[in-house]
Scaffold this active site. Structure first.
Site, mmCIF file in Angstrom:
data_model
loop_
_atom_site.group_PDB
_atom_site.id
_atom_site.type_symbol
_atom_site.label_atom_id
_atom_site.label_comp_id
_atom_site.label_asym_id
_atom_site.label_seq_id
_atom_site.Cartn_x
_atom_site.Cartn_y
_atom_site.Cartn_z
ATOM 1 C CB ALA A 237 -1.302 0.645 1.215
ATOM 2 N NE ARG B 41 -1.556 -4.993 9.617
ATOM 3 C CZ ARG B 41 -1.659 -5.454 7.974
ATOM 4 N NH1 ARG B 41 -0.993 -4.536 7.126
ATOM 5 N NH2 ARG B 41 -2.406 -6.348 8.015
ATOM 6 C CG HIS C 26 -3.256 -9.124 -0.703
ATOM 7 N ND1 HIS C 26 -3.040 -8.762 -0.197
ATOM 8 C CD2 HIS C 26 -2.990 -10.238 0.172
ATOM 9 C CE1 HIS C 26 -2.337 -9.337 0.833
ATOM 10 N NE2 HIS C 26 -2.074 -10.190 0.366
ATOM 11 C CB CYS D 34 -24.502 -17.558 -9.176
ATOM 12 S SG CYS D 34 -24.541 -15.358 -9.886
ATOM 13 C CB THR E 176 4.502 -3.715 1.933
ATOM 14 O OG1 THR E 176 4.306 -5.530 2.438
ATOM 15 C CG2 THR E 176 6.225 -4.590 1.329
ATOM 16 C CG ASN F 134 7.578 0.003 4.313
ATOM 17 O OD1 ASN F 134 7.398 -0.109 3.237
ATOM 18 N ND2 ASN F 134 7.649 -0.414 5.378
ATOM 19 C CB ILE G 292 7.595 5.335 -2.137
ATOM 20 C CG1 ILE G 292 7.777 4.046 -0.859
ATOM 21 C CG2 ILE G 292 7.608 4.443 -3.082
ATOM 22 C CD1 ILE G 292 6.777 3.420 -0.567
HETATM 23 P P1 NAD Z 1 0.348 -1.776 5.090
HETATM 24 O O1 NAD Z 1 -0.799 -0.121 4.784
HETATM 25 O O2 NAD Z 1 0.539 -2.531 6.187
HETATM 26 O O3 NAD Z 1 1.933 -0.448 5.239
HETATM 27 C C1 NAD Z 1 2.306 -0.130 4.398
HETATM 28 C C2 NAD Z 1 3.744 0.590 4.677
HETATM 29 O O4 NAD Z 1 4.351 1.596 3.705
HETATM 30 C C3 NAD Z 1 4.296 1.148 5.876
HETATM 31 O O5 NAD Z 1 5.058 0.081 6.724
HETATM 32 C C4 NAD Z 1 3.916 2.910 6.251
HETATM 33 O O6 NAD Z 1 5.349 2.630 6.897
HETATM 34 C C5 NAD Z 1 5.376 2.577 4.767
HETATM 35 N N1 NAD Z 1 4.672 3.502 3.460
HETATM 36 C C6 NAD Z 1 3.166 4.361 3.622
HETATM 37 N N2 NAD Z 1 3.874 5.559 2.540
HETATM 38 C C7 NAD Z 1 4.902 5.294 1.915
HETATM 39 C C8 NAD Z 1 5.962 5.864 1.492
HETATM 40 N N3 NAD Z 1 5.332 7.295 1.057
HETATM 41 N N4 NAD Z 1 7.011 6.209 1.753
HETATM 42 C C9 NAD Z 1 8.007 5.298 2.002
HETATM 43 N N5 NAD Z 1 6.790 3.709 2.724
HETATM 44 C C10 NAD Z 1 5.724 4.161 2.924
HETATM 45 O O7 NAD Z 1 0.518 -2.339 4.008
HETATM 46 P P2 NAD Z 1 0.779 -3.459 3.157
HETATM 47 O O8 NAD Z 1 1.713 -3.969 3.817
HETATM 48 O O9 NAD Z 1 0.224 -3.289 1.555
HETATM 49 O O10 NAD Z 1 -0.512 -4.653 3.658
HETATM 50 C C11 NAD Z 1 -2.222 -4.253 3.519
HETATM 51 C C12 NAD Z 1 -2.823 -5.189 2.730
HETATM 52 O O11 NAD Z 1 -3.752 -4.217 2.387
HETATM 53 C C13 NAD Z 1 -2.644 -5.508 1.374
HETATM 54 O O12 NAD Z 1 -2.883 -6.745 1.719
HETATM 55 C C14 NAD Z 1 -3.085 -4.612 0.843
HETATM 56 O O13 NAD Z 1 -4.227 -5.600 -0.563
HETATM 57 C C15 NAD Z 1 -4.422 -3.547 1.770
HETATM 58 N N6 NAD Z 1 -4.785 -2.041 1.214
HETATM 59 C C16 NAD Z 1 -4.217 -2.231 -0.744
HETATM 60 C C17 NAD Z 1 -4.014 -0.810 -0.523
HETATM 61 C C18 NAD Z 1 -4.068 -0.034 -2.190
HETATM 62 O O14 NAD Z 1 -4.378 -1.549 -2.900
HETATM 63 N N7 NAD Z 1 -3.898 0.677 -2.308
HETATM 64 C C19 NAD Z 1 -4.211 0.406 0.288
HETATM 65 C C20 NAD Z 1 -4.347 0.056 1.502
HETATM 66 C C21 NAD Z 1 -4.193 -1.233 2.071
#
Ligand code: NAD
Length: 250
Positions: free
Chosen positions: A24, A36, A123, A134, A197, A222, A240
């Site tokens: 994310a 998170r 995911h 269905c 992530t 990250n 990022i």
């Molecule tokens: P997560 O929310 O657990 O972790 C995201 C990480 O990215 C965090 O540790 C955060 O500190 C870091 N982060 C955020 N923005 C940043 C930036 N600009 N620069 C550097 N680091 C940055 O996300 P995850 O590990 O992908 O797990 C969450 C679940 O939620 C996944 O399974 C996903 O399917 C879902 N999700 C998806 C989306 C999307 O599709 N964009 C959004 C929210 C959640």
């Protein structure tokens, strides 16, 4: 940091097969909150996690109504890819990209121009719906149009069953073919790049360990620490959108 970026660039320059895992965090600069991170949906409201549980969603119409309310104006559907998504398109053009594994459900890698054949959505995708009775699959846009017209829990137009996004919720199994493809890509790469992530959701997070075990050099980008930082050759903690284009200036 500059030394670490240089080290990561050297690793990518010397790579032959790069497997990338995104989360994310790669899409927060496109206006889609993560779960998170410090501004994450669950960090701010831990109860929001309940609508991502399959059993709750299936059994409770109020959970579904909340999920549809949450989705109907979600920035995910209008977001545009950022510099980090674009940098991964450039990595593909260099010929080094073996696979782009993503935990994201937003479709921004494909929107940026990454080849659908290289993207594995671990995911699932938020751009479709599936009927839990269905199995009919339809575009998410159709369901959202009905929500906007006043239907707060749209059902399957074919059989009346419960509709859910084509995403993997907690309590659901990942698609076996997608997971197998992802494992194969983790086993076959010489560099594994984990971006944005928290590496807290399995089995996706475990792919980092799989790659490290077979000798791939791991690079993590990250903002916050992850449980896999100690197996990484380089950990980059910057934003990022700034760091990844630097690392992938090929
Ligand atoms: P997560 O929310 O657990 O972790 C995201 C990480 O990215 C965090 O540790 C955060 O500190 C870091 N982060 C955020 N923005 C940043 C930036 N600009 N620069 C550097 N680091 C940055 O996300 P995850 O590990 O992908 O797990 C969450 C679940 O939620 C996944 O399974 C996903 O399917 C879902 N999700 C998806 C989306 C999307 O599709 N964009 C959004 C929210 C959640």
């Amino acid at each position: 940091m500059a030394d670490d970026i240089e080290r990561a660039r050297e690793l990518i320059a010397g790579a032959q097969r790069v497997t990338v895992l995104t989360g994310a965090g790669i899409s927060t600069d496109s206006g889609i909150p993560d779960f998170r991170g410090p501004q994450g949906v669950w960090t701010k409201n831990p109860a929001a996690e309940l609508i991502w549980n399959y059993d709750n969603y299936r059994a409770d119409p109020e959970v579904r109504r909340e999920a549809w309310r949450d989705r109907v104006d979600h920035p995910m559907f209008t977001a545009v890819p950022g510099p980090a998504h674009e940098a991964l398109v450039a990595l593909e053009r260099s010929g080094k990209l073996l696979a782009l594994l993503t935990q994201n459900i937003d479709g921004l890698h494909q929107k940026a121009g990454s080849s659908a054949s290289l993207v594995a959505e671990l995911h699932g995708s938020n751009h479709g719906t599936v009927c839990l009775t269905c199995g009919a699959v339809a575009p998410m846009a159709d369901a959202l149009e009905r929500v906007r017209a006043g239907d707060d829990d749209p059902t399957c137009e074919r059989c009346g069953g419960v509709l859910k996004a084509t995403t993997i919720m907690f309590g659901e199994m990942l698609d076996v073919d997608v997971l197998t493809r992802a494992r194969d890509a983790a086993l076959a790469c010489d560099r594994f790049l984990a971006i944005g992530t928290s590496l807290g959701v399995h089995p996706a997070a475990g792919l980092v360990g799989v790659a490290a075990q077979v000798g791939a050099e791991v690079i993590i980008v990250n903002a916050e620490p992850t449980p896999y930082d100690d197996v990484a050759s380089v950990v980059l903690r910057g934003g990022i959108s700034e760091v990844l284009p630097e690392v992938l200036r090929l």
